[in-house]
Scaffold this motif. Structure first.
Motif, PDB file in Angstrom:
ATOM      1  N   VAL A 184       0.832  -1.210   0.000  1.00 60.08           N
ATOM      2  CA  VAL A 184       0.000   0.000   0.000  1.00 60.08           C
ATOM      3  C   VAL A 184       0.862   1.254   0.000  1.00 60.08           C
ATOM      4  O   VAL A 184       0.746   2.109  -0.876  1.00 60.08           O
ATOM      5  CB  VAL A 184      -0.952   0.001   1.217  1.00 60.08           C
ATOM      6  CG1 VAL A 184      -1.768   1.284   1.241  1.00 60.08           C
ATOM      7  CG2 VAL A 184      -1.855  -1.222   1.183  1.00 60.08           C
ATOM      8  N   ASP A 185       1.738   1.381   0.966  1.00 58.30           N
ATOM      9  CA  ASP A 185       2.557   2.586   1.112  1.00 58.30           C
ATOM     10  C   ASP A 185       3.818   2.465   0.273  1.00 58.30           C
ATOM     11  O   ASP A 185       4.918   2.214   0.784  1.00 58.30           O
ATOM     12  CB  ASP A 185       2.899   2.792   2.592  1.00 58.30           C
ATOM     13  CG  ASP A 185       3.580   4.135   2.829  1.00 58.30           C
ATOM     14  OD1 ASP A 185       3.494   4.999   1.925  1.00 58.30           O
ATOM     15  OD2 ASP A 185       4.191   4.311   3.897  1.00 58.30           O
ATOM     16  N   THR A 186       3.652   2.586  -1.040  1.00 51.52           N
ATOM     17  CA  THR A 186       4.785   2.436  -1.947  1.00 51.52           C
ATOM     18  C   THR A 186       4.545   3.251  -3.206  1.00 51.52           C
ATOM     19  O   THR A 186       3.406   3.636  -3.508  1.00 51.52           O
ATOM     20  CB  THR A 186       4.987   0.953  -2.327  1.00 51.52           C
ATOM     21  OG1 THR A 186       6.192   0.815  -3.071  1.00 51.52           O
ATOM     22  CG2 THR A 186       3.826   0.444  -3.162  1.00 51.52           C
ATOM     23  N   HIS A 187       5.601   3.539  -3.925  1.00 50.78           N
ATOM     24  CA  HIS A 187       5.495   4.297  -5.172  1.00 50.78           C
ATOM     25  C   HIS A 187       5.362   3.324  -6.341  1.00 50.78           C
ATOM     26  O   HIS A 187       6.002   2.272  -6.357  1.00 50.78           O
ATOM     27  CB  HIS A 187       6.720   5.194  -5.374  1.00 50.78           C
ATOM     28  CG  HIS A 187       6.812   6.323  -4.401  1.00 50.78           C
ATOM     29  ND1 HIS A 187       7.319   6.162  -3.122  1.00 50.78           N
ATOM     30  CD2 HIS A 187       6.447   7.638  -4.505  1.00 50.78           C
ATOM     31  CE1 HIS A 187       7.282   7.325  -2.485  1.00 50.78           C
ATOM     32  NE2 HIS A 187       6.756   8.237  -3.301  1.00 50.78           N
ATOM     33  N   ARG A 188       4.516   3.683  -7.296  1.00 56.45           N
ATOM     34  CA  ARG A 188       4.295   2.834  -8.458  1.00 56.45           C
ATOM     35  C   ARG A 188       4.386   3.644  -9.744  1.00 56.45           C
ATOM     36  O   ARG A 188       4.124   4.843  -9.762  1.00 56.45           O
ATOM     37  CB  ARG A 188       2.916   2.151  -8.393  1.00 56.45           C
ATOM     38  CG  ARG A 188       2.751   1.189  -7.219  1.00 56.45           C
ATOM     39  CD  ARG A 188       1.377   0.537  -7.216  1.00 56.45           C
ATOM     40  NE  ARG A 188       1.195  -0.301  -6.044  1.00 56.45           N
ATOM     41  CZ  ARG A 188       1.541  -1.578  -5.967  1.00 56.45           C
ATOM     42  NH1 ARG A 188       2.074  -2.170  -7.032  1.00 56.45           N
ATOM     43  NH2 ARG A 188       1.353  -2.262  -4.863  1.00 56.45           N
ATOM     44  N   LYS A 189       4.733   2.944 -10.812  1.00 60.52           N
ATOM     45  CA  LYS A 189       4.741   3.528 -12.140  1.00 60.52           C
ATOM     46  C   LYS A 189       4.184   2.492 -13.107  1.00 60.52           C
ATOM     47  O   LYS A 189       4.702   1.388 -13.204  1.00 60.52           O
ATOM     48  CB  LYS A 189       6.167   3.926 -12.546  1.00 60.52           C
ATOM     49  CG  LYS A 189       6.240   4.569 -13.927  1.00 60.52           C
ATOM     50  CD  LYS A 189       7.672   4.977 -14.254  1.00 60.52           C
ATOM     51  CE  LYS A 189       7.751   5.637 -15.627  1.00 60.52           C
ATOM     52  NZ  LYS A 189       9.147   6.029 -15.965  1.00 60.52           N
TER      53      LYS A 189
END
Length: 255
Positions: free
Chosen positions: A105-110
Motif C-alpha cells: 500500500v505505502d509504496t510508489h508505483r509507475k
C-alpha cells in the motif's frame, strides 16, 4: 491549426522501430507483443534458469523473436516491480513475488509496477535485497524439479513438432514377418479380438505413436499444461532386447 496537425502527422510518420528496438514495442498495444501462453512459458523459464538469465532463456527457442529487452520488460510485469536487482540469478516463486507487490500500500508505483524512489542503491543494499529475496521467495526443491520438468517437456514437444513424422518403431518379433494392420483400420475403434497377436503389437505401437504426437501438439498450444501432463514415452529398445532373448514383453513395455 493546420500547421500543427501537419506537424503531428509528420511526427507519426517518423515513428517506428529504431536500431536495437523490438518491433513489438512499436505496435501500439498496452502489453506489447506478449500472449498469455508466452507469459506462462517465460514464467517457467525464469523458475528454471533464474531471473536475468536471458541468454539461456533465448537459447531454449521457446520464445522465438523475443529480444532481451522484451524478456526484461515482461519479467517486470510478471513480478510486479520495475527493479530486478533483488532477484538477479535467483529461481524465485514468481506468483508469490507478484502477489506481495500487488498487496503493498505505502509504496510508489509507475504503470502499476512498484518502483524504488530512494537514492541510488549501493552495492551493499543490493546484496541485502538479494539475500532477503532468496530467503523469502526461493523455490523449494520440489518446485525446482517441477519447473525443470515442465521446460524440458516443452523443449521436447517443440523439437518433436519440428521433425517430420516418423513411423513408430516396430518390435523385433514383427519387423521381420511382413505382418501389417488391416488396410483402413481405425486404431481407436477397432476390435482387437479380431487381430492376430502380432497385429495387436502393431496396434499398441500405433496407439503409442499417436498419443505422443497428440501430447506434443497440445503442449505447444497450451504450455500451461506442461506441469500436469506426466505421460512419458517409454523406450522400446528394452522390448527389442527382450524379444531377442526370447522373453515376453511386459504390459508396461508394450506401450
Amino acid at each position: 491549426m493546420r500547421r500543427a496537425a501537419a506537424a503531428r502527422g509528420h511526427a507519426m510518420e517518423k515513428r517506428g522501430p529504431k536500431i536495437g528496438d523490438a518491433v513489438s514495442l512499436w505496435n501500439f498495444t498496452p502489453s506489447p507483443g506478449w500472449s498469455q501462453q508466452e507469459s506462462l512459458v517465460l514464467k517457467l523459464c525464469l523458475q528454471k534458469y533464474g531471473v536475468g538469465q536471458w541468454i539461456q532463456i533465448q537459447a531454449t527457442g521457446l520464445l522465438p523473436g523475443k529480444m532481451i529487452n522484451q524478456l526484461c520488460g515482461a519479467t517486470q510485469r510478471l513480478l510486479g516491480q520495475q527493479s530486478l536487482a533483488a532477484f538477479s540469478g535467483l529461481r524465485v516463486d514468481v506468483d508469490r513475488v507478484r502477489a506481495d507487490n500487488a498487496a503493498k500500500v505505502d509504496t510508489h508505483r509507475k504503470n502499476g509496477l512498484v518502483i524504488w524512489s530512494g537514492a541510488n542503491p549501493t552495492k551493499q543494499m543490493r546484496l541485502q535485497w538479494q539475500q532477503e529475496a532468496k530467503d523469502k521467495y526461493s523455490l523449494t526443491p520440489e518446485q525446482e524439479a517441477e519447473a525443470d520438468a515442465a521446460v524440458e517437456e516443452l523443449c521436447a514437444a517443440k523439437q518433436g513438432a519440428q521433425q517430420p513424422p516418423q513411423q513408430p518403431l516396430l518390435p523385433a518379433a514383427v519387423a521381420g514377418t511382413g505382418e501389417a494392420l488391416p488396410p483402413g483400420i481405425n486404431i481407436l475403434e477397432c476390435d482387437a479380438q479380431q487381430l492376430s497377436t502380432l497385429q495387436k503389437q502393431l496396434l499398441l505401437c500405433a496407439l503409442h505413436h499417436q498419443l505422443h504426437s497428440c501430447i506434443s501438439q497440445t503442449l505447444l498450444q497450451h504450455p500451461e499444461l506442461a506441469g500436469l501432463i506426466t505421460y512419458q514415452q517409454q523406450s522400446q529398445q528394452g522390448w527389442l532386447v527382450q524379444q531377442q532373448q526370447g522373453q515376453q514383453p511386459s504390459a508396461a513395455d508394450s506401450c
